[in-house]
Every structure is written in C-alpha cells, then in structure tokens.
Design an enzyme around this catalytic site. Sequence first.
Site, PDB file in Angstrom:
ATOM      1  N   GLU A   1      -4.590   3.892  12.597  1.00 44.35           N
ATOM      2  CA  GLU A   1      -5.024   4.671  11.448  1.00 44.35           C
ATOM      3  C   GLU A   1      -6.300   5.437  11.751  1.00 44.35           C
ATOM      4  O   GLU A   1      -7.176   5.595  10.899  1.00 44.35           O
ATOM      5  CB  GLU A   1      -5.166   3.747  10.228  1.00 44.35           C
TER       6      GLU A   1
ATOM      7  N   GLN B   1     -12.013   1.474   9.805  1.00 46.51           N
ATOM      8  CA  GLN B   1     -11.821   2.774  10.420  1.00 46.51           C
ATOM      9  C   GLN B   1     -13.148   3.509  10.493  1.00 46.51           C
ATOM     10  O   GLN B   1     -14.002   3.315   9.652  1.00 46.51           O
ATOM     11  CB  GLN B   1     -10.817   3.569   9.587  1.00 46.51           C
TER      12      GLN B   1
ATOM     13  N   GLU C   1      -7.891   7.515  -4.667  1.00 48.75           N
ATOM     14  CA  GLU C   1      -7.465   6.398  -3.823  1.00 48.75           C
ATOM     15  C   GLU C   1      -8.499   5.286  -3.892  1.00 48.75           C
ATOM     16  O   GLU C   1      -9.653   5.525  -4.220  1.00 48.75           O
ATOM     17  CB  GLU C   1      -7.392   6.866  -2.362  1.00 48.75           C
TER      18      GLU C   1
ATOM     19  N   HIS D   1       0.829  -1.199   0.000  1.00 47.69           N
ATOM     20  CA  HIS D   1       0.000   0.000   0.000  1.00 47.69           C
ATOM     21  C   HIS D   1       0.871   1.259   0.000  1.00 47.69           C
ATOM     22  O   HIS D   1       0.540   2.253  -0.613  1.00 47.69           O
ATOM     23  CB  HIS D   1      -0.898  -0.007   1.234  1.00 47.69           C
TER      24      HIS D   1
ATOM     25  N   ASP E   1      -0.901  14.205   5.779  1.00 48.02           N
ATOM     26  CA  ASP E   1      -2.035  13.578   6.455  1.00 48.02           C
ATOM     27  C   ASP E   1      -1.599  12.284   7.119  1.00 48.02           C
ATOM     28  O   ASP E   1      -0.630  11.661   6.725  1.00 48.02           O
ATOM     29  CB  ASP E   1      -3.157  13.299   5.450  1.00 48.02           C
TER      30      ASP E   1
ATOM     31  N   ARG F   1      -8.042  14.313   2.671  1.00 38.38           N
ATOM     32  CA  ARG F   1      -6.838  14.754   3.392  1.00 38.38           C
ATOM     33  C   ARG F   1      -5.597  14.740   2.504  1.00 38.38           C
ATOM     34  O   ARG F   1      -4.588  15.327   2.862  1.00 38.38           O
ATOM     35  CB  ARG F   1      -6.609  13.882   4.633  1.00 38.38           C
ATOM     36  N   ASP F   2      -5.659  14.059   1.376  1.00 38.17           N
ATOM     37  CA  ASP F   2      -4.488  14.068   0.486  1.00 38.17           C
ATOM     38  C   ASP F   2      -4.225  15.465  -0.067  1.00 38.17           C
ATOM     39  O   ASP F   2      -3.141  16.005   0.133  1.00 38.17           O
ATOM     40  CB  ASP F   2      -4.639  13.017  -0.624  1.00 38.17           C
TER      41      ASP F   2
ATOM     42  N   GLY G   1      -0.868   8.427  -9.226  1.00 41.90           N
ATOM     43  CA  GLY G   1      -1.449   7.107  -9.433  1.00 41.90           C
ATOM     44  C   GLY G   1      -1.380   6.294  -8.173  1.00 41.90           C
ATOM     45  O   GLY G   1      -0.735   6.680  -7.194  1.00 41.90           O
TER      46      GLY G   1
ATOM     47  N   HIS H   1     -10.438   2.289  -1.517  1.00 47.35           N
ATOM     48  CA  HIS H   1     -10.690   1.856  -0.140  1.00 47.35           C
ATOM     49  C   HIS H   1     -11.521   0.576  -0.203  1.00 47.35           C
ATOM     50  O   HIS H   1     -12.626   0.511   0.312  1.00 47.35           O
ATOM     51  CB  HIS H   1     -11.387   2.958   0.652  1.00 47.35           C
ATOM     52  N   ASN H   2     -10.929  -0.414  -0.883  1.00 48.21           N
ATOM     53  CA  ASN H   2     -11.685  -1.618  -1.222  1.00 48.21           C
ATOM     54  C   ASN H   2     -11.938  -2.544  -0.041  1.00 48.21           C
ATOM     55  O   ASN H   2     -13.059  -2.965   0.199  1.00 48.21           O
ATOM     56  CB  ASN H   2     -10.948  -2.393  -2.316  1.00 48.21           C
TER      57      ASN H   2
END
Lengths: 261, 960
Positions: free
Chosen positions: B520, B450, B293, B228, B478, B316-317, B747, B295-296
């Site tokens: 996290e 989360q 992103e 990741h 972040d 937050r990115d 990417g 989040h699978n």
Amino acid sequence: MKQVRAIVLRAAGINCDMETEYALELAGAKAVRCHINRIIEDKSTLDHFQIIVFPGGFSYGDDVAAGKILANQIVHHLYEPIQKFIDAGKLALGICNGFQVLVKAGILPGSDKAESQDSVTITHNDSGKFEDRWVYLAPQTEKCIFIEPGRQIYLPIAHAEGKVVTKDDTALEELKSQGQIAFKYVDENGREGSYPVNPNGSVDSIAGLTDSTGRILGLMPHPERHVRPIQHPHWSRLKDKTDGDGMTIFNNAVKYVQENL
Amino acid sequence: MRQWRFEVFNRPSFSDVHGNSVLEEIKELGISSVEAVQSAKVFLIEADSNDDSAQRVGKELLTDPVCEEYYIGRSGPPAGLAKATLIEVHLKSGVTDPVAESVMAAMADMGVKTGNVRTARKYVLLGDITQSQTDTIAKKILANDVIETVIIGSEAEPPGPHLKPYEMQIIHWPICDLDDEGLTALSKEKDLFLNLVEMQTIQKHYRELGREPTDVELESLAQTWSEHCVHKTLKSSVDMSIDGRQLHFDNLLKDTIFKATKQLNKSWCISVFVDNAGVVEFDRDSAVCFKVETHNRPSALDPYGGAATGIGGVIRDPMGTGMGARPIANTDIFCFGPPDKKLEDIPKGVLHPRRIMKGVVAGVRDYGNRMGIPTVNGAIYFDERYLGNPLVYCGNIGIMDKNKCFKNPQPGNIIIVVGGKTGRDGIHGATFSSGEITHEYEAIFSHAVQIGNPITEKKMLDVLLQANEASLYEAITDCGAGGLSSAVGEMGKDLGAEVNLEKVPLKYAGLNYAEIWISEAQERMVIAVKGENVKEIQKIFDSENVESTVIGKFTDDKKLILRYNGQKVAEMDMDFLHDGVPKYSRKAVWNTPALSEPSIAEKDNYNDELLQILSSYNVAGKEWVIRQYDHEVQGSSVVKPLTGIKNDGPSDAAVIRPKFDSDRGLAISCGMNPLYGDIDPYWMALAGIDEAIRNLICVGGRADRIALLDNFSWGNCTKPETFGPLVRASQACHDGAIAFDSPFISGKDSLNNEFSCEDGTQISIPSTLLISAISIVRDVNKCVTMDAKRASNLLFVVGETKNELGGSHYYKIKGHLGANVPTVDLETAPKIAEKISSAIAQGLTVSCHDCSEGGLAIALAEMAFAGGLGIEADLRGLPKSKDCSRKDSQLFSESNSRYIVEVEPENYDAFAKLMLNLPFGQVGKVTGEKTLTIKAEDGKTVIELDLDLLKQAWQRPLDW
C-alpha cells in the site's frame, strides 16, 4: 494598450500558481504558468515576458530548508537568465515560498549573490509552527515599483518559515538605509508590535524586501489571495469595497511595464 | 564512494526552535533535569567528492549561511559540558525519506554524483539525566518505534538499506486438504483476517479448480474480501431486535441509506456510492465530488504518518473519481482521549492523547498544506473511550468537468502505474484495518504503517490534470487500501487483466511478487490508456519528472493473470474475486437503556456553568489546530473556518468559491455527537444530520441541494449489542435523508474499533457516526457568518427549545448522562431549514448561528465575543415546549433544529412574515456593551458576563 506578459514559475510542490496567474490576469496581464524544466530546456523562454513571478507553495517539500532546493536549482541552472531578465529592467515578484527562494538564491536583497546569501535569510517562525492568519502591512519604501507608498494593506500569511533575519545589525542597517525593506507587519493602526502582529518574529517586523533597483519584490504574505473584496475576512461588514488589497501589487507591476518597458 | 557525515546546528546567536519545542515537551512529561536541548540535522551522504566539494555541499546546500553552521564528521558534546546526552533518531531501513531524495536531486544540480543518502536528527540533551529518563524522552517525544530507530551515545551508523535482491520462487499456500482448524490457523498465521466461512468458500473454489492457491492469490482474496474493501457487515442481512420487536433487513445498506438515495432520485446526483467519491452537479459545466475516509489504526500507531497518509489517501479518491477531479478542499474530524489524561493512566501499547493529537494535526497539516488544498472544515471530539482507538476522519472535495464523471476502460487498454515507487510500506493495511487493536499491535503490525511524500502526490496531480485535459486515458483510480491488487482488480472487474509484476518500479530490492501486488505504498495511481496514447501520455509525465510504467493490459476474458519474469503466479476469476465473498447474516440487538434524568437543584445564576461549558474540550476553541492548516490557498475562501471581527470566532461551516469566474459557492459542514449515542443511536444519527444541515444553512447553503456522507466508526459488530446501535443509526440516516430531502452520496465504515488492554479489558469506542454535508450557494455575496454585526440589531431564535438535556454538556459537567436525548421533529426541522435559507438568500439576516453543543447560552456567547459586541437576551421570547420551564434547560438544552438569527430592525416585518407558522421569537438584541446578559422568564438576570472573560474561557483549554 501594450500587452503585458507575465510568467508564473511552476516546480515540484509549488501550489499557488493558479491564483497567481488569475491575479495577474485581473490586473490586465497575459499570464502563463510554466514549469521550471521548460525554462531550463530553453532559456530564451524568459525573453517573451516582462514579469516573472515565483509563487507560493512548498517547492521540493521545503526539504533541507524552505525554498532551498529550488533556490539551489535556480543558482545552478537559471541564475544568468534571471539576472539578464532583471538587468533588462524587467520585474520579479516572489510570494511566500517564492520570496524564500529569491532570498536563498541570493537574488534578494541582491547585488552580490554570496554576500546577499550570507547576510539575510528566512527561517522558522518563533512559534515553531505553520500559521495561517491575516496581517496588516505598512509600506516602508518609495523605491519599490510594486508598492503604493503610504497605503496599508491587509493580506493573509500561511507559512512555517517566514522569519526574516539578518547576519547582524550592520546588515539590517544596510537594508534600512538602502530603502530595501518593502513592508513591515503592523497592527490595524499602523503600529509595530509583538506576536501576533508580527506573526513570525521577523527582525524589525520585516514582511518583505526589495532589491536595490526596486524592481524585485519578495514578501511572505499572499497578495494573490486577496484580489477580490469577498476574500477579505470581514467582507460581509464592508459591502462597499470594490477591490482586494493584494491587487495593488499586481496593478502597479502591470502599470509599470506599460509605462516603462 | 565515500560516506560523508554532515551535522548541521543552529548558530548560538539564533534560537533553536525545534530544540526549544522538544525541551517544552520534556517539561510537560514532568522531567525537570533537562536544562537545554540542542537539535541538529544529520545527513549521511555517499558521494564522489573530495574535501573541497564536501565543504561546498555543506556550505551551499545543507546549511543556512546566516543562522546555521555545519560540522563534517561526528561532533562530540559541546566543550565544557560533560553532562550531555547524545541521541540520534534514524528512519528504519525502507522508510521513505523525502529529504534524502531532494538532497540527491540538488547535489545532481551542483554536479556532484551521489550514492545512497540518508537523513537523521540528533539531539544533545544537557543536564543530569538518568538512563531511564533518556529512554522515556526518546520513546515518548523524539522517536516513533514504528518507523524510527534510536541510537543513544553510540558511534555506530544505523544499518543500511535493503539491497539483497529477490530470488524468484513461486509459493503455494495449500488449502484443499485442511480441516476447519487448519483453515483458521492458516488465516491467522498469514494475517489474512478471513473467517472460517470465507476460508471454506475459498477452499471449495480451489477444490473445484483442482489445485492449490498461490500466496498472492490468497492475499488478493483476503484484501478484496476485507471489511475495509467490501463492507460485508453493512451489506449483510440482519435480524434485529429492538426492545423485543423483530425486524429483518436483506441488506442493511440497501434497505436503509441506499434506499433513501434511490427513492429521492435527485437529478443532480451524478454518481453515488459507485466510484471513489460521490459526485453531484455543481453548475452547468462542472460537478463536485466528496469523500471522507478514516485512517484510525495507522494513526494510533504513528499519529503523524497515519494522519498524513490519511489525508494523502483521501485526496487520491477525488483524483481517481470519474476521469479525475481537481481537489479543492479538505476536511478533518478527529476523536481523541482527554488531552489532560495522566501519563500513568495510559494503557500499555497506547500513545498519550496529547501526543496523538499533536502528531495527527501535524500530519494533516504537512500533507494538506503541501498539496496546496485548503483545509476548511472540521471538528475535534474528546472522550475517554478513544484512548486506545483515536479516530481520524479525512475528507476531500474535488471539482471536475460534468462530462468526465465516468470511466470507460476497454479490453486492450494498457495499464500504467503513475507516481511513487512501491516498497514494503503498508502491507496488510486493508486487512489490518479490519481487525481489533491489542497492546501488542505496535510490534506486530508496524509494517501496516504507510509513509507519505506529499510532493510526489502533488507532482502526480499536476501531470494527471494535464493528461486529463488532453483526454489521454480511459480510466483512472487510486492505489489505496490493497494497493495494485485493489486498483487493477477494481478497474478490470468486468474485463480481465494481465500484469507483469517485475515491471513495477520499486523503492529498494528484495520485494517478492506478492508484496509488490498488495503493497500500500502511497502516491500511486493506475490509469488505463489506449495503445496509441501511451507515448504521448508518458511524455507529459516525463516532462515534470513523474515516474510512469506500463505494467500490463486489460483483457476481455474476466481473468486476472499475474506474472513475474514471465512465470504465472496467479490466475483468478474476476467473478470469484469480486462476487465470491459469502453473504453474511448477522444478529443485532437494541434495548433502550433504563436511564433517568438527574435531579439538579435550579439556581439563580448560571455564570459558572456557562464558563465551564465554554472551557470543556469539545466546545472550546480549536484555533491552535485551525491556524496550522492553510485555509486560504487556491484563493477560494468566502466563509473561513475562523470568523468575526478578530478572525477568531467559530464558523458553522465553510464556504468556498471554487471557480475564479463564478460567484457560485460550495458550503461544507459536518455534524457528530457520540454522547447522544449512549442514550439512543437513532437520535444521535438524526442529531448529526440536523447539525450538519443547520451548519450549511447558517452560512447560506441551499436547502434543496444538500448531499450527505456517512462515516461509521464502531466497535466489534459481530457482537449483536454493538451492531444494534449501528442498525439504529442506519435507520435514522434513512429517515433523515427522506425528511430533509437530502440524499447520501457516499459513505464508509470502520468497524472493530476496540482495544484489548494487557489485563484483558476491552475498551470499545462510543458508536461514532460522522455526517458530512455539502450544498450549493447560489451567490456567495449573500453568505452570512455567525458573529454579531451591529448594536441595536434584533436577535431571534427559530426552532423550539425542549427539555432535552440528555447527553448535553451541561449534564456532562455535572457528571450525568440523563435520558432526554434531543430528538428531531422530522416535519418541522426541514421547514425551518428551508425558511432560514430563504431569509439569508433574501438578505434579511446579517448573521446566523446554530444552537448545538452547550445549547442557547453557548451560542449567544459565541456570537457576542466573535462579533466583539454585547448581547442582551431575555428568555421570555424563547420559543419553547411546555416541559421546558427550568432556567437550566432553557439555557443549556441541546434541542436540534434551532437557529439564532440577527436581523436589522428595518427587516423585522419581512423576516417575521417569512417565519410565520414556525416556532420563533425575539430573544433580545445586540448591544454596544461588552457584556452578555441573559434574563430568565421572571425578569431576573441569570447570566451576566464580560465578553473578554467568555472568550478567554473558550480559547484557553486548547491554546497550546
């Protein structure tokens, strides 16, 4: 000409403050965004302004119910200063979450706080979900200084809890007879209808309310999101439009202050 | 303090919207014995209050005086209704409860002192319901095991929160004397997801140091080296065999996607592939940054929470890019299993696709809307193979000052953590997202889920923008995957850092130092602040009730030192941590599958096929989803996601106008077509690029300012035959970027998207490459939308229709895959894009729509019903290749690089002149009739359908 000053209230989760500030500036006001903590710290802050706007957003996450926590905060910390502001003949505008806050704080439809809170509220849409769509609004009153009677306007809504309900028919009749229904949801041709013309199931298609003085307006649709022609969903078909429909509300407010305060 | 229990019900005269929707879902499950559902909110409040003040809290705070009533204590079933089942759903201990936090604040406003506050939901189910039905309803509809506890018919309140304090104890995980088996076992036992080579590398390092690692040191390495975080697969060296031909890449990314970006070397690319998002110039003063992103995994376990934190995380990115951007738009693209899949056909350990979809949409909705960021673009794709691995892509675009696009942390800067508190949420998220899901994951990895609170993030954003404006910090990033470990580690990579972990504010007691470091927990950012600015910046945070805490400082010795209560628990070399990960070499194979074209008899009429394709889930309208997102907030929308005379047609792309005082715009789009990948992932990737670019061009985006993003979601890439397609797709990204003169700027990849069923079968997702794209719009007043505008206007098709039905929706409804996958002519496609863009900029077109899924016939239908105007089309005018002679391939071929353009008759000459030397032709005109008519080359009508019928077919399938 007199400089009109407007204050746009910020709080945790309020998120339409910047475009609301911009709309007020377009209308010729000097607008300031201000966090509620600053007003609680110094209640004389409001003295410098003639218009207060409670903008849209999800104050405190709309936890418990939409606008409820912020309304509670206002009731316990700012009720008197706001009352004083209104009593001085000044203007208050609540948009979407701001409308929910004004209703839940008993400021709209107003007069007696507890009676107001017990007779009118805003609750979950009949559809059970958040919806973003454009709606036509027909003015219903001549007493509200924000409104141009007879002018139907087109604005977007974006809410999950926008259904205006009254305790009973008497409460509804009272709103009608006092001219406190500001706007109704209608179709393109000005007729009331069921979903999606009335997007949330509001009783009597109520989209906005005013108080007994006509100087407080609360509405679920967002006038600050239609201040320029290019925000109209069909702008590319309507090249000769020069203004966004929502400007009428801000222009009227600024004009009223210039002429009366 | 006494615990008060409040139950809040709707008054009988007001409808119980939540209860009714639960009832509807119970019916959807096929349970008909439930007659009614009553829902109630439950508040468990410890307070210093007497009966009077409890009544006040009930009446004034917790209950709506008009439509609700409250009950203090535990209410029984409604009188006279014996057959009632009571179910309560409580959050598991430690799960964030935002409502409880708000209630505590509100009670403080009321002058009532509170202790612990918790909230729950109560359901009263009326009817003759069996125990197993109750269990099914609780499990499938009311609660999610991962974060919630169900209490059925019991008087007991759920267990209290974590209160047991943590007792400091330094833990070592000995590694130096282990053999290979022991190393593998340790990695597995501690959920490190480090492979043997990595474990051996770490062992060697610690042998050289002559000591054993502590737990937190190994955790830091596992997280920093996770797929990741470092993308070791995409950066590996690759030996590839394409149909037996050998190819070698030293570093796959650098030799393909980066290479194109580097070669194109655009002056308007400010910061690419280095920061949290890719940054490009917007205008003279501003830059925009874009990140997408996935989040699978979390969304598979907890669709609502997983998707919410997906969007929360990607927001937050940009907030952590350069010196911090202001978020201005969200995008979301989802892949699910078929929503009409039978419940009994769902593998164990998997939620039903419909439930996943509803949860995911609600999660993105609630987080994105609360943040006040318009969600303007997206797509949804359905395929059987996403059953066990739904894909959730969330994107965010931010705007920032052009002179604040870079960070500058210096030794001596103070490290401050801002925003939310730290809890056990999301521990091992980064490593978890790098492994494969099994039917047991739900139980094992529930802690990786989360929990988000958007208002915490919004408050943090508000104050960070003020601090940025005042230039009070030197760097910001972040806390995403890997938490503080990743944020501090990355920022201090070239410096060194010392952190005192006991300073980190916690949600509850009991976390050990390692948990604090790798948690996290959401809504946290890390900033580097000069000593002299600490006081002033914290004053800004305090002024709006945002928590900020000094947790350490950056140094200059390139060491990472962690302490807890003064005791050193980690001392690591930044170089080893960040650059020590072994380089991989992998094998990849691509053998062109032996596929053939089906033989389907040509017909005289294609009305049924057109309606069927319009109603297929991938093509059908997504209004139910789109309307749940606020796409108007910030007042910036120019081309909205839904367009046309009734605001219900499908826009090709969104255009926003991010600055109030400027008519410059930003166009945002995406492209994806996993089905083509089953034939050839090279052409799948190019189709995605061509589609994303077509979409931008259609609304008025500039052809010379396009920036692309890649997001690979793939199966297990240690298998050469799974990795091969990824290499093919990467090659296509390179070739597409060069051909369209459009660099990739950011990417991300999500690998190992495979699901192991209980019986051992593996379901791998189809190779799925999402291409996202942005471009500049010079003047938003020139933008066009896809809906037909006026009767008698002329319709042109630009771009050649070829016999390319492979992977098409037409073949799909006929049960075939085919072989002739749509290709992209890399010479002509960019020229067409450029000319269409010029035509729109010159005002020569009034609408423009691309031909994509379903082909020409679908695109014409969409233009017609969105505009409320008829279309008469004639395939004789269609520019087509020689082999495209059949009616079905002309109507439904999904050839790339095609645009349908509506032109006013007076602009015919100017338009035709501009298109000279390109394949284009007039295919018909807009009419005042409410009909779509298409004539074949022989002059016979092959399609004739009423607009309302077309629209209904398109709207109905996903009109939930």
